[in-house]
Motif scaffolding. Structure first.
Motif, PDB file in Angstrom:
ATOM      1  N   ILE A  79      65.857  91.151   5.757  1.00  0.00           N
ATOM      2  CA  ILE A  79      66.928  92.446   5.550  1.00  0.00           C
ATOM      3  C   ILE A  79      67.627  92.867   4.753  1.00  0.00           C
ATOM      4  O   ILE A  79      67.040  93.741   4.256  1.00  0.00           O
ATOM      5  CB  ILE A  79      66.876  92.610   7.190  1.00  0.00           C
ATOM      6  CG1 ILE A  79      66.182  92.222   8.630  1.00  0.00           C
ATOM      7  CG2 ILE A  79      68.389  93.482   7.239  1.00  0.00           C
ATOM      8  CD1 ILE A  79      66.930  92.601   9.591  1.00  0.00           C
ATOM      9  N   GLU A  80      68.502  91.721   4.330  1.00  0.00           N
ATOM     10  CA  GLU A  80      69.249  92.181   3.492  1.00  0.00           C
ATOM     11  C   GLU A  80      68.117  92.026   2.268  1.00  0.00           C
ATOM     12  O   GLU A  80      68.712  92.971   1.011  1.00  0.00           O
ATOM     13  CB  GLU A  80      70.211  90.617   3.019  1.00  0.00           C
ATOM     14  CG  GLU A  80      71.094  90.163   4.749  1.00  0.00           C
ATOM     15  CD  GLU A  80      71.944  91.522   4.631  1.00  0.00           C
ATOM     16  OE1 GLU A  80      72.196  92.883   3.677  1.00  0.00           O
ATOM     17  OE2 GLU A  80      72.023  92.342   5.472  1.00  0.00           O
ATOM     18  N   GLU A  81      67.139  91.541   2.227  1.00  0.00           N
ATOM     19  CA  GLU A  81      66.774  91.894   0.578  1.00  0.00           C
ATOM     20  C   GLU A  81      66.174  92.989   0.563  1.00  0.00           C
ATOM     21  O   GLU A  81      66.538  93.467  -0.546  1.00  0.00           O
ATOM     22  CB  GLU A  81      65.392  90.833   0.489  1.00  0.00           C
ATOM     23  CG  GLU A  81      65.621  89.363   0.201  1.00  0.00           C
ATOM     24  CD  GLU A  81      64.560  88.424   0.327  1.00  0.00           C
ATOM     25  OE1 GLU A  81      63.753  88.836   0.664  1.00  0.00           O
ATOM     26  OE2 GLU A  81      64.639  87.213   0.326  1.00  0.00           O
ATOM     27  N   ASP A 117      66.721  90.607  18.616  1.00  0.00           N
ATOM     28  CA  ASP A 117      67.718  90.450  18.281  1.00  0.00           C
ATOM     29  C   ASP A 117      68.065  90.480  16.866  1.00  0.00           C
ATOM     30  O   ASP A 117      69.246  91.261  16.469  1.00  0.00           O
ATOM     31  CB  ASP A 117      67.346  89.117  18.039  1.00  0.00           C
ATOM     32  CG  ASP A 117      68.192  87.511  17.472  1.00  0.00           C
ATOM     33  OD1 ASP A 117      69.735  88.296  16.989  1.00  0.00           O
ATOM     34  OD2 ASP A 117      68.428  86.593  17.614  1.00  0.00           O
ATOM     35  N   LEU A 118      66.999  91.383  15.855  1.00  0.00           N
ATOM     36  CA  LEU A 118      67.520  91.709  14.841  1.00  0.00           C
ATOM     37  C   LEU A 118      66.935  93.523  14.456  1.00  0.00           C
ATOM     38  O   LEU A 118      68.110  93.418  13.607  1.00  0.00           O
ATOM     39  CB  LEU A 118      66.003  91.405  14.084  1.00  0.00           C
ATOM     40  CG  LEU A 118      65.509  89.609  14.183  1.00  0.00           C
ATOM     41  CD1 LEU A 118      64.008  90.131  13.011  1.00  0.00           C
ATOM     42  CD2 LEU A 118      66.408  89.107  13.132  1.00  0.00           C
ATOM     43  N   ALA A 119      67.407  94.042  15.422  1.00  0.00           N
ATOM     44  CA  ALA A 119      67.875  95.464  15.764  1.00  0.00           C
ATOM     45  C   ALA A 119      68.650  96.016  14.892  1.00  0.00           C
ATOM     46  O   ALA A 119      69.309  96.948  13.631  1.00  0.00           O
ATOM     47  CB  ALA A 119      67.097  95.746  16.876  1.00  0.00           C
ATOM     48  N   PRO A 120      69.916  95.317  15.499  1.00  0.00           N
ATOM     49  CA  PRO A 120      71.345  95.346  14.968  1.00  0.00           C
ATOM     50  C   PRO A 120      71.419  95.508  13.960  1.00  0.00           C
ATOM     51  O   PRO A 120      72.270  96.404  13.080  1.00  0.00           O
ATOM     52  CB  PRO A 120      72.311  94.988  16.231  1.00  0.00           C
ATOM     53  CG  PRO A 120      71.027  94.582  16.891  1.00  0.00           C
ATOM     54  CD  PRO A 120      69.873  94.113  16.884  1.00  0.00           C
ATOM     55  N   HIS A 121      71.030  94.707  13.779  1.00  0.00           N
ATOM     56  CA  HIS A 121      71.726  93.725  11.795  1.00  0.00           C
ATOM     57  C   HIS A 121      70.188  95.049  10.746  1.00  0.00           C
ATOM     58  O   HIS A 121      71.105  94.997  10.143  1.00  0.00           O
ATOM     59  CB  HIS A 121      70.728  92.736  11.329  1.00  0.00           C
ATOM     60  CG  HIS A 121      71.336  91.554  12.554  1.00  0.00           C
ATOM     61  ND1 HIS A 121      72.832  90.989  12.233  1.00  0.00           N
ATOM     62  CD2 HIS A 121      71.295  90.884  13.730  1.00  0.00           C
ATOM     63  CE1 HIS A 121      73.135  89.686  13.401  1.00  0.00           C
ATOM     64  NE2 HIS A 121      72.424  89.943  13.954  1.00  0.00           N
ATOM     65  N   ALA A 122      69.241  95.240  11.594  1.00  0.00           N
ATOM     66  CA  ALA A 122      68.869  96.355  10.516  1.00  0.00           C
ATOM     67  C   ALA A 122      69.396  97.603  10.377  1.00  0.00           C
ATOM     68  O   ALA A 122      69.166  98.335   9.449  1.00  0.00           O
ATOM     69  CB  ALA A 122      67.147  96.432  10.600  1.00  0.00           C
ATOM     70  N   GLU A 123      69.908  98.062  11.402  1.00  0.00           N
ATOM     71  CA  GLU A 123      70.363  99.015  11.848  1.00  0.00           C
ATOM     72  C   GLU A 123      71.610  99.261  10.274  1.00  0.00           C
ATOM     73  O   GLU A 123      71.809  99.885   9.817  1.00  0.00           O
ATOM     74  CB  GLU A 123      71.089  99.900  13.299  1.00  0.00           C
ATOM     75  CG  GLU A 123      71.935 100.685  13.400  1.00  0.00           C
ATOM     76  CD  GLU A 123      71.448 101.209  15.177  1.00  0.00           C
ATOM     77  OE1 GLU A 123      71.963 102.488  15.182  1.00  0.00           O
ATOM     78  OE2 GLU A 123      71.251 100.162  15.765  1.00  0.00           O
ATOM     79  N   ALA A 124      72.086  97.925  10.682  1.00  0.00           N
ATOM     80  CA  ALA A 124      73.718  98.388   9.783  1.00  0.00           C
ATOM     81  C   ALA A 124      73.295  98.434   8.270  1.00  0.00           C
ATOM     82  O   ALA A 124      73.908  98.822   7.932  1.00  0.00           O
ATOM     83  CB  ALA A 124      73.972  96.626  10.258  1.00  0.00           C
ATOM     84  N   ASP A 161      64.466 105.340  14.579  1.00  0.00           N
ATOM     85  CA  ASP A 161      64.969 105.039  12.873  1.00  0.00           C
ATOM     86  C   ASP A 161      65.112 103.594  12.843  1.00  0.00           C
ATOM     87  O   ASP A 161      65.541 103.673  12.326  1.00  0.00           O
ATOM     88  CB  ASP A 161      66.166 106.180  13.052  1.00  0.00           C
ATOM     89  CG  ASP A 161      65.974 107.920  13.842  1.00  0.00           C
ATOM     90  OD1 ASP A 161      64.961 108.413  13.163  1.00  0.00           O
ATOM     91  OD2 ASP A 161      66.815 108.398  13.256  1.00  0.00           O
ATOM     92  N   VAL A 162      64.866 102.310  14.084  1.00  0.00           N
ATOM     93  CA  VAL A 162      65.288 101.394  13.344  1.00  0.00           C
ATOM     94  C   VAL A 162      64.297 100.171  14.029  1.00  0.00           C
ATOM     95  O   VAL A 162      64.379  99.590  12.766  1.00  0.00           O
ATOM     96  CB  VAL A 162      66.268 100.843  14.362  1.00  0.00           C
ATOM     97  CG1 VAL A 162      67.040  99.351  14.800  1.00  0.00           C
ATOM     98  CG2 VAL A 162      67.763 101.621  14.748  1.00  0.00           C
ATOM     99  N   VAL A 163      63.058 100.827  15.199  1.00  0.00           N
ATOM    100  CA  VAL A 163      62.226 100.128  14.853  1.00  0.00           C
ATOM    101  C   VAL A 163      60.691 101.256  15.115  1.00  0.00           C
ATOM    102  O   VAL A 163      60.678 101.862  15.733  1.00  0.00           O
ATOM    103  CB  VAL A 163      62.314  98.938  16.483  1.00  0.00           C
ATOM    104  CG1 VAL A 163      60.765  98.463  15.947  1.00  0.00           C
ATOM    105  CG2 VAL A 163      63.415  97.609  16.295  1.00  0.00           C
ATOM    106  N   GLY A 164      59.638 101.127  14.147  1.00  0.00           N
ATOM    107  CA  GLY A 164      58.809 101.387  14.165  1.00  0.00           C
ATOM    108  C   GLY A 164      57.498 101.016  13.840  1.00  0.00           C
ATOM    109  O   GLY A 164      57.554  99.552  14.717  1.00  0.00           O
ATOM    110  N   VAL A 165      55.915 101.649  13.803  1.00  0.00           N
ATOM    111  CA  VAL A 165      55.028 101.089  13.439  1.00  0.00           C
ATOM    112  C   VAL A 165      54.300 100.786  12.744  1.00  0.00           C
ATOM    113  O   VAL A 165      55.295 102.391  11.410  1.00  0.00           O
ATOM    114  CB  VAL A 165      54.350 100.775  14.872  1.00  0.00           C
ATOM    115  CG1 VAL A 165      54.442 100.715  15.881  1.00  0.00           C
ATOM    116  CG2 VAL A 165      53.860 102.689  14.420  1.00  0.00           C
ATOM    117  N   VAL A 166      53.224 100.234  11.802  1.00  0.00           N
ATOM    118  CA  VAL A 166      52.598 100.053  10.633  1.00  0.00           C
ATOM    119  C   VAL A 166      51.412 100.640  11.272  1.00  0.00           C
ATOM    120  O   VAL A 166      50.650  99.930  12.403  1.00  0.00           O
ATOM    121  CB  VAL A 166      52.266  98.857   9.510  1.00  0.00           C
ATOM    122  CG1 VAL A 166      51.656  99.159   8.573  1.00  0.00           C
ATOM    123  CG2 VAL A 166      53.633  98.433   9.130  1.00  0.00           C
TER     124      VAL A 166
END
Length: 265
Positions: A79-81, A117-124, A161-166
């Protein structure tokens, strides 16, 4: 060409500076990056190289693989990358069954828990997590999410806006529900990737993707479907094939553009 993006995997052996220069010379506006070659070249150097060239980073591949012991740390790093590269989308390949397990329902529940677990970090970080369903032949070892419907069952628990699909043509073209699921996906479509399906598949089925127009997928029909669903973003050409990788990068890029213009738009 406004929506065309070259996924870096398509020209696997083309050095990153040459890929970037080739895209600029060909009028390509976007590039999809992979973590391993980015790490090899250097994260900060890659971000500077792409930014100075005026290319948009359309996706970063990949996060996921939630069966790994270090999945959380690795995904937080991814996510940071993505944020550093300016990639709006981190593609998630969610991982197969845990070693020795036959509990596919449990494995899918684990994916949902990991993304929660990851969604809040991705949103931030301003990064959108994008669940990529893989063809069912990869369920055991690479991804227990095998259909767009299964991906949406998880994604719909979160802000779009935080979790989508490919929507990856290679993995979804066979599914008789895919067009209904694309309608259902709507604003949750975070990435659209194209290549073609050829037979017979090579011994390594992962390397069975062909350039657009060389196989049997109705690529334009899929593109029209994601357009109708409201997706207006980049269209990545993503091909894994040893014969494609053996060709000079400039030739592969030219062939990718040609197939995209003939078969996708």
């Amino acid at each position: 060409m406004r929506r065309f993006s070259l996924n870096q995997a398509t020209t696997k052996h083309w050095p990153l500076p040459d890929v970037v220069a080739g895209c600029v010379a060909a009028g390509v506006p976007g590039i999809g990056l992979w973590r391993e070659p980015v790490a090899e070249y250097g994260l900060a150097r890659t971000a500077t190289l792409v930014r100075d060239a005026g290319l948009a980073v359309t996706t970063l591949c990949r996060g996921g693989f939630f069966t790994a012991d270090d999945w959380r740390e690795e995904n937080l790093r991814a996510i940071e990358e993505a944020a550093t590269l300016g990639a709006p989308v981190l593609v998630l390949v969610c991982g197969g069954l845990p070693e020795g397990s036959r509990d596919i329902d449990g494995a899918r529940a684990r994916v949902a828990d990991a993304i929660a677990d990851l969604a809040p970090h991705a949103e931030a970080a301003g990064v959108r997590l994008a669940i990529e369903p893989l063809h069912p032949m990869f369920t055991a070892d690479r991804c227990v999410i095998a259909t767009l419907g299964q991906a949406l069952d998880i994604a719909e628990r979160f802000d779009p806006d935080v979790v989508g699909v490919v929507v990856d043509a290679y993995h979804v073209w066979w599914d008789d529900t895919v067009y209904a699921q694309i309608v259902r996906a709507g604003e949750r479509i975070a990435s659209f990737q194209v290549c073609d399906w050829i037979t017979p598949l090579p011994e390594g089925v992962l390397l069975g993707r062909a350039l657009p127009g060389d196989g049997c997928i109705e690529l334009r029909r899929l593109r029209e479907a994601v357009d109708r669903a409201g997706y207006t973003g980049p269209i990545e050409v993503e091909v894994f094939h040893a014969d494609v990788w053996a060709r000079p990068g400039e030739q592969v890029l030219a062939a990718s553009i040609d197939g995209y213009l003939r078969e996708v738009v």
